[in-house]
Every structure is written in C-alpha cells, then in structure tokens.
Design an enzyme around this catalytic site. Structure first.
Site, PDB file in Angstrom:
ATOM      1  CB  CYS A   2      -0.954   0.126   1.198  1.00  0.00           C
ATOM      2  SG  CYS A   2      -2.473  -0.823   1.073  1.00  0.00           S
TER       3      CYS A   2
HETATM    4  N1  LIG Z   1      -1.491  -3.377   2.120  1.00  0.00           N
HETATM    5  C1  LIG Z   1      -2.045  -2.609   3.014  1.00  0.00           C
HETATM    6  O1  LIG Z   1      -1.414  -1.784   3.652  1.00  0.00           O
HETATM    7  C2  LIG Z   1      -3.529  -2.858   3.213  1.00  0.00           C
HETATM    8  C3  LIG Z   1      -4.259  -1.860   4.093  1.00  0.00           C
HETATM    9  C4  LIG Z   1      -5.543  -2.425   4.664  1.00  0.00           C
HETATM   10  N2  LIG Z   1      -5.298  -3.488   5.588  1.00  0.00           N
HETATM   11  C5  LIG Z   1      -6.458  -2.895   3.558  1.00  0.00           C
HETATM   12  O2  LIG Z   1      -6.694  -4.040   3.367  1.00  0.00           O
HETATM   13  O3  LIG Z   1      -6.982  -2.090   2.837  1.00  0.00           O
END
Ligand SMILES: NC(=O)CC[C@H](N)C(=O)O
Length: 298
Positions: A2
């Site tokens: 992300c």
């Molecule tokens: N890869 C991440 O940081 C994911 C962020 C969050 N847990 C989501 O699923 O959107």
C-alpha cells in the site's frame, strides 16, 4: 504494501498546483498498490465551492444531473452534480449531513464516501494513475490532499474497500498495514451504535477516530487512543478540516517519511514520492518515530 502520499500546503501560491503535485506523488507509489486507489482533496473550488457542502458517492445508480435535480427540488436549493465514474460529487448550499441524508432517502443503495464543507473524495478500482487522470486530479487545486494505492490485505479489491476512509465531516484516514484486533473493536463500536460500510480493517480505525472527534476529543488524543487500542501494523495519515497527522505502531515496520518546509508538509511511504516537490532539497526530512503522534494545523 500500500502506498500513501499526502501534501499539506502552507503557501497559498501553491494551491493551484496541489492536484499536479499529488498526482506526481501518487504515480511514484503505483507499484505499492496497482489495483485500486483513492484520493481526497481539500479546497478545490469546482468540487467544493465556498459556502457549499460537498458529498462524495460511490456507484450511484442515477446520473449526477438527475439526482441533483431531484435533490434541488426536495431541499429547495440548487444542488449541482458531477459524474466522475464510479464516484459522483454533489454540492449545494445545505449542511453536509443534511445533503448526505437527502441523498440516502432518494437512493438508499448509494454509498457515501465523503462529506464536508471542503472535502472531495474519489475512489475506484484500476491503475491509480489512470484513475487520477480520469477524475481530473492533475488539474485540481486546494490546500491539502491525500492519496492511497491499495494492495488489499483484509477485504476484497473493490472501490468501497479502497482508501481514504472518510466517515466523519471533512475527515480522512489512509492506512498501510493491517490491524490484527479490528474485529473485536468493530463489535464494540457496533454495540455503541456505529454502522459500517465495508469489511475493511482500515474502516474500523477511521470509525474509531471519527467517534472520538465527534465526542470532542482532539486529534492528537484520538490518535494516542488509537495507539492504545489497536494491535497490528500501521502507518496512518489522518486529515481533518484543519489538520494533517501521521502516526505509526510500536514496531513501525510500515515505511513512512515526512518532509517539511516553510511552504508545505508532505508525507509518503517512500522518499521517491517526495523527490519532485518544489524546494525539497532544503526540506527537513525525517522518519516518524514509533507511537509518536505528529500533527500540523492549518
Ligand atoms: N497493504 C495494506 O497496507 C492494506 C491496508 C488495509 N489493511 C487494507 O486491506 O486495505
């Protein structure tokens, strides 16, 4: 992964460049979350005119102009609609919560993904830069912006699962990481009457912060409370009507870098997203410390 990027402008002469600067930052983070993305802009006067409130919607089954005409008649004011598929923006001289409630009564299936006096939220599935260009982000102006490229960990790749999660007035939260105890916190919030739109862990963090702010807790304290309550991995960027804040968990394995000059404060998952900002060579650049809350006010 992300990818997170955010830009809080202090220098008004830079406001017309907000969207272009944010698009460039977002482009650098595409490989951290190539499947879906979202962005939030504070102060674009086409999307959020002065003196009007703005509501952002997802997957509205009715064309924006048609919905705006219906709302104009029922609210007895002029509501303007803008189609930016799959997002729809509405603005008018009526309180944001009243506009959102009126939308829900006309189109109950619609998902409200942002509301406030100054804020527009845009989300979708697809390549982040394609989405940004489709939404017109490069020509947006404003004083603050946040964008996120998502690699889903906790819920499906859908527009409603993409970030920012904007669940309180002029508030946004974006997240890199995963909360490990979000289900028990979600159940507690539901017992307190909080409603959820998605199965996403980040929404639980956003609802938790929004609840504290609604109860009069200030942003610094709300993020300290989040630190005490949530387990797991997180770098969070939280924005409000007048603030820009960063907080990380105790281990801080999710990357974050902050750069600050007299003209702006910027945050990103990686430095390369900051590398083209004007004056970055003279910026104070640092990695935020674990469990420390950083807040800048307008
Ligand atoms: N890869 C991440 O940081 C994911 C962020 C969050 N847990 C989501 O699923 O959107």
């Amino acid at each position: 992964m992300c990818g997170i990027v955010g830009l809080h402008l202090r220098e008004p002469s830079l406001y017309p460049q907000l969207g272009a600067l944010l698009t460039d930052m977002l482009g650098q983070m595409c490989d951290r979350g190539p499947d879906s993305a979202g962005m939030a802009i504070y102060g674009d006067r086409a999307w959020s005119p002065v003196g009007e409130s703005t509501v952002s919607l997802l997957d509205c089954p009715v064309p924006a102009a048609e919905l705006a005409a219906t709302l104009s008649a029922s609210l007895d004011t002029t509501v303007t609609g803008i189609d930016l598929h799959p997002t729809t923006i509405l603005h008018g001289v009526v309180g944001a919560a009243d506009l959102a409630a009126a939308v829900r009564s006309v189109v109950p299936s619609v998902r409200v993904i942002g509301f406030g006096d100054d804020l527009t939220v845009l989300k979708g599935v697809g390549n982040p830069i394609d989405l940004a260009n489709r939404f017109g982000l490069p020509s947006a102006s404003g004083w603050q912006g946040v964008a996120h490229t998502r690699m889903a960990t906790e819920s499906a790749v859908t527009a409603e699962g993409s970030h920012p999660f904007s669940v309180g007035p002029d508030q946004c939260l974006v997240h890199n990481g995963s909360f490990s105890n979000h289900m028990s916190i979600k159940h507690q919030l539901e017992r307190d009457g909080v409603l959820f739109d998605s199965a996403n862990d980040t929404e639980v963090g956003a609802r938790f912060v929004a609840k504290q702010l609604a109860e009069g807790v200030d942003l610094d304290k709300a993020l300290l409370m989040l630190n005490e309550t949530f387990d797991g991995f997180y770098t969070l960027l939280v924005s409000t009507a007048d603030s820009f804040a960063v907080v990380r968990d105790a281990i801080s394995c999710k990357p974050a870098v902050i750069a600050e000059t007299d003209q702006w404060v910027a945050m990103a998952s990686e430095y390369r997203a900051l590398a083209n900002l004007p004056g970055v060579d003279n910026a104070r650049i640092f990695e935020p410390e674990p469990e420390e809350v950083y807040v800048w006010h307008r």
